[in-house]
Each structure stands twice: as C-alpha cells, then as structure tokens.
Design an enzyme around this catalytic site. Structure first.
Site, short mmCIF file in Angstrom:
data_model
loop_
_atom_site.label_atom_id
_atom_site.label_comp_id
_atom_site.label_asym_id
_atom_site.label_seq_id
_atom_site.Cartn_x
_atom_site.Cartn_y
_atom_site.Cartn_z
N HIS A 1 -13.54 72.36 -57.55
CA HIS A 1 -13.51 71.42 -58.68
C HIS A 1 -12.37 71.62 -59.67
O HIS A 1 -12.19 70.80 -60.56
CB HIS A 1 -14.84 71.44 -59.45
CG HIS A 1 -14.99 72.64 -60.35
ND1 HIS A 1 -15.49 73.83 -59.91
CD2 HIS A 1 -14.70 72.82 -61.66
CE1 HIS A 1 -15.52 74.70 -60.91
NE2 HIS A 1 -15.03 74.12 -61.99
C1 UD1 Z 1 -15.44 71.42 -66.71
C2 UD1 Z 1 -14.71 72.56 -67.39
C3 UD1 Z 1 -14.45 73.67 -66.39
C4 UD1 Z 1 -15.74 74.10 -65.70
C5 UD1 Z 1 -16.46 72.88 -65.12
C6 UD1 Z 1 -17.81 73.31 -64.60
C7 UD1 Z 1 -13.14 71.93 -69.20
C8 UD1 Z 1 -11.73 71.71 -69.56
N1 UD1 Z 1 -13.39 72.12 -67.88
O1 UD1 Z 1 -14.59 70.91 -65.68
O2 UD1 Z 1 -13.91 74.80 -67.06
O3 UD1 Z 1 -15.42 75.01 -64.67
O4 UD1 Z 1 -16.65 71.89 -66.15
O5 UD1 Z 1 -18.32 72.40 -63.69
O6 UD1 Z 1 -13.99 71.93 -70.05
N2 UD1 Z 1 -18.01 63.88 -64.09
C9 UD1 Z 1 -19.03 63.05 -63.71
N3 UD1 Z 1 -20.29 63.37 -64.12
C10 UD1 Z 1 -20.58 64.42 -64.91
C11 UD1 Z 1 -19.51 65.24 -65.31
C12 UD1 Z 1 -18.24 64.96 -64.90
O7 UD1 Z 1 -18.83 62.08 -62.98
O8 UD1 Z 1 -21.75 64.65 -65.24
C13 UD1 Z 1 -16.64 63.56 -63.61
C14 UD1 Z 1 -15.88 62.61 -64.53
O9 UD1 Z 1 -15.10 61.78 -63.74
C15 UD1 Z 1 -14.99 63.56 -65.31
C16 UD1 Z 1 -14.69 64.64 -64.29
O10 UD1 Z 1 -15.87 64.77 -63.53
O11 UD1 Z 1 -13.82 62.93 -65.77
C17 UD1 Z 1 -14.33 65.96 -64.91
O12 UD1 Z 1 -15.33 66.38 -65.84
P1 UD1 Z 1 -14.94 67.37 -67.04
O13 UD1 Z 1 -16.14 67.83 -67.73
O14 UD1 Z 1 -13.85 66.78 -67.86
O15 UD1 Z 1 -14.26 68.58 -66.29
P2 UD1 Z 1 -14.80 69.46 -65.10
O16 UD1 Z 1 -13.85 69.35 -63.97
O17 UD1 Z 1 -16.22 69.17 -64.85
N1 UDP Z 2 -23.96 75.47 -59.30
C1 UDP Z 2 -25.13 74.75 -59.06
N2 UDP Z 2 -25.08 73.68 -58.21
C2 UDP Z 2 -23.94 73.30 -57.58
C3 UDP Z 2 -22.75 74.05 -57.83
C4 UDP Z 2 -22.80 75.11 -58.71
O1 UDP Z 2 -26.18 75.08 -59.61
O2 UDP Z 2 -23.97 72.31 -56.83
C5 UDP Z 2 -24.01 76.61 -60.23
C6 UDP Z 2 -23.52 77.90 -59.65
O3 UDP Z 2 -24.56 78.59 -59.00
C7 UDP Z 2 -23.01 78.63 -60.87
C8 UDP Z 2 -22.50 77.52 -61.76
O4 UDP Z 2 -23.11 76.32 -61.30
O5 UDP Z 2 -24.06 79.30 -61.54
C9 UDP Z 2 -21.01 77.39 -61.63
O6 UDP Z 2 -20.60 76.21 -62.20
P1 UDP Z 2 -19.22 75.51 -61.84
O7 UDP Z 2 -18.78 75.92 -60.50
O8 UDP Z 2 -19.43 74.06 -62.08
O9 UDP Z 2 -18.24 76.03 -62.99
P2 UDP Z 2 -17.44 77.37 -63.29
O10 UDP Z 2 -18.32 78.53 -63.10
O11 UDP Z 2 -16.25 77.38 -62.40
O12 UDP Z 2 -17.00 77.19 -64.71
#
Ligand code: UD1
Ligand code: UDP
Length: 390
Positions: free
Chosen positions: A219
């Site tokens: 991601h």
């Molecule tokens: C964010 C965090 C990242 C973390 C990740 C965990 C920042 C800058 N990044 O990244 O550090 O590792 O969350 O998962 O804060 N979207 C949906 N539905 C949702 C959420 C997101 O469709 O419920 C899609 C949207 O298109 C959005 C994109 O995902 O634009 C990115 O979401 P965003 O929260 O901006 O960043 P993440 O990549 O999720």
């Molecule tokens: N996780 C989850 N379901 C998923 C993918 C991840 O519950 O489909 C959990 C995972 O076990 C971990 C956390 O989400 O505890 C990690 O989140 P993510 O990978 O979104 O973000 P990051 O840790 O890189 O910030």
C-alpha cells in the site's frame, strides 16, 4: 482523574488503540478517562468499523469524517476539527500513534494549545524524507512531551536528535521524557493470538493449508503510484504464484490504482491467476490467522512486517529501508524495495531456509501498562493543570 484524548484515523492506529484502551479498562478504570477522536482518514467498513467491533475498542466519542484528500487539505481539515475538540474537552494529554496524517494533525493542534503530547511509536526513522510518514513522525516527536519508543534503535535515534535521556519528571514540551518500552503491537499480538485461532475461519474459507501459501500486502505510495514499482512487485508475485499460493488482502489505495486504465492488463492477469487469492481488507483476527499460518510474508506495511516476526515468519520487505531495522539484522527479513530480481532472490533464499531464530526484541507484552503508568506518574508530579490553556 486524568483525562486523555486519543486520536486515531488510519487502520493500524485503530488496532494500536485497542492495546491502550484495554490496559485502561483493566488497570486504571477509575484513574483515566479516555475520549477517542476518529479523524475519518480511513472510513470503509473493512478499514475502520470492523476493528471496533472485533477488538472491543470503545466507539469513537467524535468522528471528524475528514475522508481522503491531498496531504495539505486532509491534514488541515483534521487540525481544524481536533483543535475545536481540544478547546472543548480540555484534556490533560493527547495520545498519538505512529506516523500518519492524523498523527501530524493531532500534534500540530495540541502543541499550539500547550496540551502535552504522548507519542506512542516515537523515535522510528527511515531516514527517507520522501516518505510522508517520516515527516509526520519527526514533527510529532519534536513536539511531544512523553515519547515512547518500541525499540532500542528508536530510543537511540531520539538521543541522537538531542533528546536528553537523563531528563526527569515533571516532563513538559521543553523537558520531554524519552522511554524504551516495547511495542504495543506486540502486546496486541499476544492478546489476540489465541482468539484468532478460535474465531477466525479465513483459512478454511479460502481452502488454505498451513505453510503452503505466501501472505502479501502492498500500500505504500511509492509502490502504488510509481508504475514501474507496482509492475515489478506484482510481476514478482505472479512469478512466485507459480510455486506457491499467494494471498493478497488488497488495500483500497492499491485496488484503485490497479483498476486504473494504465494497469488494466496487469490487473486482469492477477485476477485470472488461480494461485493468487485476492481479498478485500480483512479483519485483525483474520489477518493474525493469515500471518500465523503463512510460509512467508511479503509486504511494505510497517505493522505486517513486525507481525510476521512476532509469529516467527520470514518476511520480504517491499521497501528499500525500514524503521524496524532489528528484524532485518536478525536475518528474518530482507529489504528488496520494488526490485523484481531481489524479491525473487529473497523468496528463493527463504524457501531453502529452515530453523530460523526469532529473539524477543519487542518487549514483554506489557508496553501499554508501562505507558499508562508513566503518564499517571507525570500527571501526579505535575500537581496542577498549569499546562492548560485558558
Ligand atoms: C495511510 C498512512 C500510512 C499508513 C496507512 C495504513 C498517511 C500519510 N499515510 O496511508 O502511513 O501506513 O494509512 O493503512 O497518513 N481509501 C479508501 N477507503 C478508506 C481509506 C482509504 O478507499 O477507507 C483510499 C482512498 O482512495 C485514499 C487512498 O486509499 O485516497 C489512500 O488513503 P490515505 O489514508 O490517504 O493513505 P493510505 O495509503 O491509506
Ligand atoms: N491489517 C488488517 N487487515 C488487513 C491488512 C492489515 O487487520 O487486511 C492489520 C495488520 O495486521 C496490522 C495493521 O493492519 O496490524 C497494519 O496496517 P497497514 O498495513 O494498513 O499500515 P502500516 O502498519 O504500514 O502503517
């Protein structure tokens, strides 16, 4: 009574908050009042609600419903909403997790109101300022009063950046305290491990066999938004699926990118591959079950690379560097970035490797208790509410 506001927003923060909320409930129900503010950064049911139900976290007292947007817009909306709530609720501390935009927004809003910040997962560094997370975590650390690092390396990073390891309480933004306390995600993994075994049906539902599949998540913006990187990673997964099944719970960001026209051919190839199991984001208990039973994990997630380690599994890290350097140093994880050849090489390496050792380097499963006790001690020493804005 100590009043805290916990800010969450992204999936991993909701999971982390479970550890602290549980420790409050078990140890300090009469001493700490916690209010939870959800920024709404993540909002899909399987990226947010599912965790509250499953992990027994109190429902958020407030939801700012900020949603997705460019960094500046998203963070600004969060700051505005959090500031208003801090003025209304007047907490003694704000508790922030990790390094997302929700973390940054909480830090900016609270520091301007002189509300002490507790940063959980402090000190972690990738030393890569192209990562938005690196900017968020450095900023939050340098605005914080109590900094809790999950690892020795994180603690050492803070010392190198000028934090005084000999500072004593009363801690405040000009006299912050740094602590190496272990990882609350490890607390969670221990707590939910058995529950995952008994409750999750994900292995049976997908006809998976223990140690006969690879679990992968992708991601990071650098991997999803750079075409070449996305293609390298997914072509490597396709190659690996020729040897072993690959299970891929897809982050919505990655799914959206794969569905775009420029990746249409690649997405079709993945969808039509019988050995690649595409899933929607799964619940935490399902994820733990998938992690425990996998032969190998391939990920760019911070949380997932650590959980692979907690459950004694090797990991291919789809990043050029990691904040969790310890797991690479033990030889149980290999940094591959988005390099096709390196991923395949690392896969072959781990396929032929047995008897790996996973020393306990993430604490004793009681990091949350330590954090809460330190917060209470500092609150008592402080003796008054002089830090509060008027
Ligand atoms: C964010 C965090 C990242 C973390 C990740 C965990 C920042 C800058 N990044 O990244 O550090 O590792 O969350 O998962 O804060 N979207 C949906 N539905 C949702 C959420 C997101 O469709 O419920 C899609 C949207 O298109 C959005 C994109 O995902 O634009 C990115 O979401 P965003 O929260 O901006 O960043 P993440 O990549 O999720
Ligand atoms: N996780 C989850 N379901 C998923 C993918 C991840 O519950 O489909 C959990 C995972 O076990 C971990 C956390 O989400 O505890 C990690 O989140 P993510 O990978 O979104 O973000 P990051 O840790 O890189 O910030």
């Amino acid at each position: 009574m100590l009043k805290i506001i916990t800010v969450i927003g992204a999936r991993p923060q909701i999971i982390k908050a479970a550890a602290i909320s549980r420790a409050i409930k078990n140890n300090y129900p009469a001493k700490i009042q916690e209010l939870i503010v959800h920024t709404g950064q993540h909002y899909d049911n399987n990226m947010s609600n599912v965790f509250f139900e499953e992990l027994g976290i109190p429902l958020p007292d407030y939801n700012l419903n900020v949603g997705s947007a460019r960094h500046g817009i998203q963070t600004a909306r969060m700051i505005e909403g959090i500031e208003e709530l801090l003025i209304k609720e007047k907490p003694d501390y704000i508790v922030l997790y990790g390094d997302t935009n929700s973390t940054l927004a909480g830090a900016v809003a609270a520091s301007k109101l002189n509300i002490p910040i507790v940063h959980i997962e402090a000190g972690l560094r990738s030393y890569n300022r192209k990562m938005p997370e690196e900017i968020n975590r450095v900023t939050c650390d340098h605005l914080s009063t109590l900094l809790f690092s999950p690892t020795k390396t994180g603690y050492e990073n803070l010392k190198r950046e000028g934090f005084n390891q000999n500072a004593t309480s009363h801690y405040n933004p000009d006299n912050p305290g740094i602590f190496h306390c272990g990882d609350i995600m490890y607390d969670n993994s221990l707590y939910f491990s058995d529950l995952a075994e008994s409750r999750s049906k994900i292995i049976e539902q997908n006809n998976l066999v223990k140690d006969k599949y690879v679990l992968s998540t992708v991601h990071r913006d650098h991997n999803t938004d750079v075409k070449e990187n996305l293609e390298n990673i997914f072509n490597a997964l396709i190659k690996i699926s020729g040897t072993i099944k690959v299970v891929l719970p897809l982050h919505p960001r990655t799914k959206n990118v794969l569905k775009a026209d420029k990746h249409k051919a690649l997405y079709e190839k993945i969808k039509s591959n019988d050995n690649i199991i595409l899933l929607a984001p799964v619940s935490f208990l399902d994820m733990i079950s998938l992690e425990k039973n996998a032969a190998l994990v391939i990920t760019d997630s911070g949380g997932v690379q650590k959980e692979a380690y907690f459950f004694n599994n090797p990991c291919i890290i789809l990043r050029p560097e990691t904040e969790w350097v310890e797991i690479v140093e033990t030889g149980n994880a290999i940094l591959c970035g988005a390099d096709y050849d390196k991923i395949i090489e690392a896969f072959n390496h781990f396929e032929n490797q047995d008897k790996m050792k996973f020393p306990k380097i993430f604490g004793d499963g009681k990091a949350s208790e330590f954090i809460l006790k330190t917060m209470i001690d500092n609150f008592i020493i402080q003796g008054n509410n002089s830090h509060k804005f008027t």
